[in-house]
Motif scaffolding. Structure first.
Motif, PDB file in Angstrom:
ATOM      1  N   LEU A 135      -3.799   1.980   7.620  1.00  0.00           N
ATOM      2  CA  LEU A 135      -4.836   3.019   7.666  1.00  0.00           C
ATOM      3  C   LEU A 135      -4.520   4.076   8.720  1.00  0.00           C
ATOM      4  O   LEU A 135      -4.849   5.256   8.550  1.00  0.00           O
ATOM      5  CB  LEU A 135      -6.200   2.383   7.941  1.00  0.00           C
ATOM      6  N   GLN A 174      -6.448  -4.385  -0.619  1.00  0.00           N
ATOM      7  CA  GLN A 174      -7.236  -5.551  -0.239  1.00  0.00           C
ATOM      8  C   GLN A 174      -6.987  -6.717  -1.201  1.00  0.00           C
ATOM      9  O   GLN A 174      -6.762  -7.860  -0.777  1.00  0.00           O
ATOM     10  CB  GLN A 174      -8.714  -5.185  -0.225  1.00  0.00           C
ATOM     11  N   ILE A 223      -3.401  -4.192   7.795  1.00  0.00           N
ATOM     12  CA  ILE A 223      -4.398  -3.247   7.275  1.00  0.00           C
ATOM     13  C   ILE A 223      -4.598  -2.061   8.206  1.00  0.00           C
ATOM     14  O   ILE A 223      -4.539  -0.902   7.790  1.00  0.00           O
ATOM     15  CB  ILE A 223      -5.743  -3.957   7.030  1.00  0.00           C
ATOM     16  N   SER A 272       0.853  -1.190   0.000  1.00  0.00           N
ATOM     17  CA  SER A 272       0.000   0.000   0.000  1.00  0.00           C
ATOM     18  C   SER A 272       0.887   1.238   0.000  1.00  0.00           C
ATOM     19  O   SER A 272       2.053   1.192   0.397  1.00  0.00           O
ATOM     20  CB  SER A 272      -0.901   0.018   1.241  1.00  0.00           C
ATOM     21  N   LEU A 288      -7.149   1.564  -1.123  1.00  0.00           N
ATOM     22  CA  LEU A 288      -7.737   0.586  -0.222  1.00  0.00           C
ATOM     23  C   LEU A 288      -8.214  -0.656  -0.975  1.00  0.00           C
ATOM     24  O   LEU A 288      -7.981  -1.794  -0.547  1.00  0.00           O
ATOM     25  CB  LEU A 288      -8.897   1.233   0.531  1.00  0.00           C
TER      26      LEU A 288
END
Length: 543
Positions: free
Chosen positions: A248, A122, A244, A60, A118
């Motif tokens: 975030l 995923q 995750i 990410s 996002l």
């Protein structure tokens, strides 16, 4: 290796500094992340990174920015993530995919950049951590559209209905598997029951590992997220959730809140963001790297790797962040020091004695065998030496107790050293059975067995044919062609093997010693591997 496309603007705001293309191309490879391309699309500059699968936290833009800030020294040390307690609970009675971990992330500002990242994050985690959702599946929901507590249970395929994501038709779980694009693609992961996640009012959030509900679809209006991770491997489920939520939390205003998962006999509060500890001495690090670094220098490099450490009695107590899944022992810490020290600083040395190398005679023979198999129309495959009990033994209808097991495996899927090749070949067939038939593959590789309390290493060849017409006579003809080319004097006798159909299997004898077997694979084995076509196969120990 998985690739990650990151908008340059988003990366710059996460690192809080402008980045020249040349600086990006020079710096990220030194972190172990290849920069495949930098290009413009619709007025936006996009950077395409290639990430090693052992670093899913780099999948990410948030994770890449976090590592980059440490590597260039603008933000060192262990990132601290606070988890605020909440009264959100989930009650789990699910048996088919028994593990679930959840967290709530509140206050996050989701713009188009965050939303796109996002979704991509995923899907990349589904592949890297989840083995294409078989081991781990992820659901990300708009928390404000549901009401806790939540319930995770198994249902029959036709007792409930909901609208799956990106659809406008209400369907039962069975109908989703038959009609919806994701249902068709992943229906092989559903066996006898259908896992469902729902809230206190009966609203369905998702049907893991297939699809989320359209009710909880995340948009740029969403401010509070519920993340659920379900699967068959507890460690992978918990680590995926950590990856995750910590990513975030790198976004402005985002706050992590806990969720209590209540099983029949156990209660667990997630996420668990406690760092792990690895002990290592500076002497070990210097010996491995061939350096003469002081403890202070080593500590600085560890902090650049986003870790912290205490130096007590000539040993480092290293604190590893909760999103790292690739740190298991001293050698991994030494690698982190090497990366932050700089691979460009290591100088190569010529050996003191000049030598002329050549292939081992057995390797020369293997090259000759490869030419034979390719000439017979087979394609070579290369697999890892590590697998697991399900693939190696259970799926093959074998009851084997003596085998070599890795003490601290990186993954539960890769914890046993293969004693033979054929199960790995069958797993390769399972993954590739959608290709055009016939499929003809082979592999040559090392196998490790235990005999008379001794470790025995052999070089084996195994192959398989996938076709509606394949039979015992076809595989026999190929095996005999191989044996003739190898100029072996052999005998073939009837043989019973649990992985093959009775009466359709034979063993190969050379000098009255069994060196291999071949035949038609048993239907139960095909079912265990979810293979829809007949398979014939062989395996031979190479002398």
């Amino acid at each position: 290796m998985p690739t990650v496309n990151v908008k340059k603007y988003d990366l710059e705001r996460l690192v809080n500094m402008p980045l020249e293309d040349e600086f990006i191309e020079k710096t990220f490879p030194m972190m172990g992340i290849e920069v495949e391309n930098i290009y413009e699309e619709e007025g936006e500059k996009i950077i395409q990174f290639s990430v090693n699968p052992n670093r899913p936290d780099y999948l990410s833009s948030e994770g890449l920015a976090r590592g980059f800030r440490g590597f260039i020294g603008i933000e060192k040390g262990l990132p601290k993530y606070e988890v605020e307690d909440s009264d959100v609970k989930l009650y789990s009675t699910n048996k088919s995919r028994p593990y679930i971990a959840l967290a709530v992330v509140k206050g996050i500002i989701i713009d188009d950049y965050v939303l796109e990242n996002l979704i991509n994050f995923q899907e990349k985690l589904h592949w890297v951590m989840g083995r294409d959702r078989k081991k781990v599946a992820i659901g990300i929901h708009d928390f404000d559209k549901v009401k806790p507590p939540f319930y995770y249970r198994d249902v029959k395929g036709d007792e409930v209905k909901f609208i799956p994501l990106n659809s406008d038709e209400e369907m039962t779980p069975k109908e989703i598997l038959e009609k919806h694009e994701k249902g068709i693609k992943y229906r092989h992961l559903i066996k006898d029951s259908f896992p469902l996640l729902e809230d206190s009012e009966g609203n369905i959030l998702s049907m893991p590992p297939i699809i989320n509900s359209n009710l909880t679809k995340v948009t740029t209006e969403t401010r509070n997220l519920l993340i659920d991770v379900t699967g068959t491997d507890k460690w992978a489920v918990e680590k995926t959730l950590n990856i995750i939520v910590t990513a975030l939390a790198e976004r402005k205003y985002a706050k992590i809140h806990s969720v209590e998962v209540i099983y029949e006999n156990e209660k667990i509060k997630y996420p668990n963001l406690k760092e792990e500890v690895v002990e290592v001495s500076p002497d070990y690090i210097n010996k491995i790297l061939g350096t003469n670094l002081t403890p202070g220098a080593i500590l600085n490099y560890l902090r650049k790797a986003r870790m912290d450490a205490q130096f007590i009695e000539n040993k480092f107590k290293v604190f590893v962040p909760p999103y790292r899944v690739d740190i298991f022992g001293e050698i991994d810490i030494a690698e982190e020091v090497a990366i932050c020290y700089g691979y460009d600083k290591f100088k190569g040395l010529y050996p003191e004695i000049a030598t002329i190398g050549s292939l081992h005679p057995l390797e020369k023979r293997c090259d000759f065998i490869r030419d034979i198999m390719i000439g017979l129309g087979f394609y070579e495959v290369i697999n890892l030496m590590l697998s697991n009990e399900e693939v190696l033994f259970k799926n093959m209808r074998l009851d084997i107790k003596d085998y070599i097991e890795v003490l601290k495996p990186a993954s539960i899927e890769h914890k046993i050293v293969r004693p033979f090749l054929l199960p790995i070949i069958m797993e390769t067939v399972r993954i590739n059975q959608h290709k055009e038939l016939p499929i003809k593959i082979f592999e040559i590789g090392e196998c490790i067995n235990i005999k008379d309390n001794k470790i025995v290493e052999t070089k084996n060849i195994a192959g398989a044919i996938v076709s509606n017409e394949t039979n015992f006579n076809e595989i026999k003809s190929y095996v005999e062609a191989l044996l003739r080319e190898l100029k072996l004097t052999y005998k073939i006798e009837e043989y019973e093997h649990p992985s093959f159909i009775k009466g359709r299997c034979a063993k190969i004898l050379v000098d009255n010693e069994e060196i291999g077997y071949f035949g038609e694979i048993h239907p139960e084995v095909l079912e265990n591997f979810e293979i829809e076509f007949p398979v014939t196969a062989f395996e031979v120990i190479l002398k």
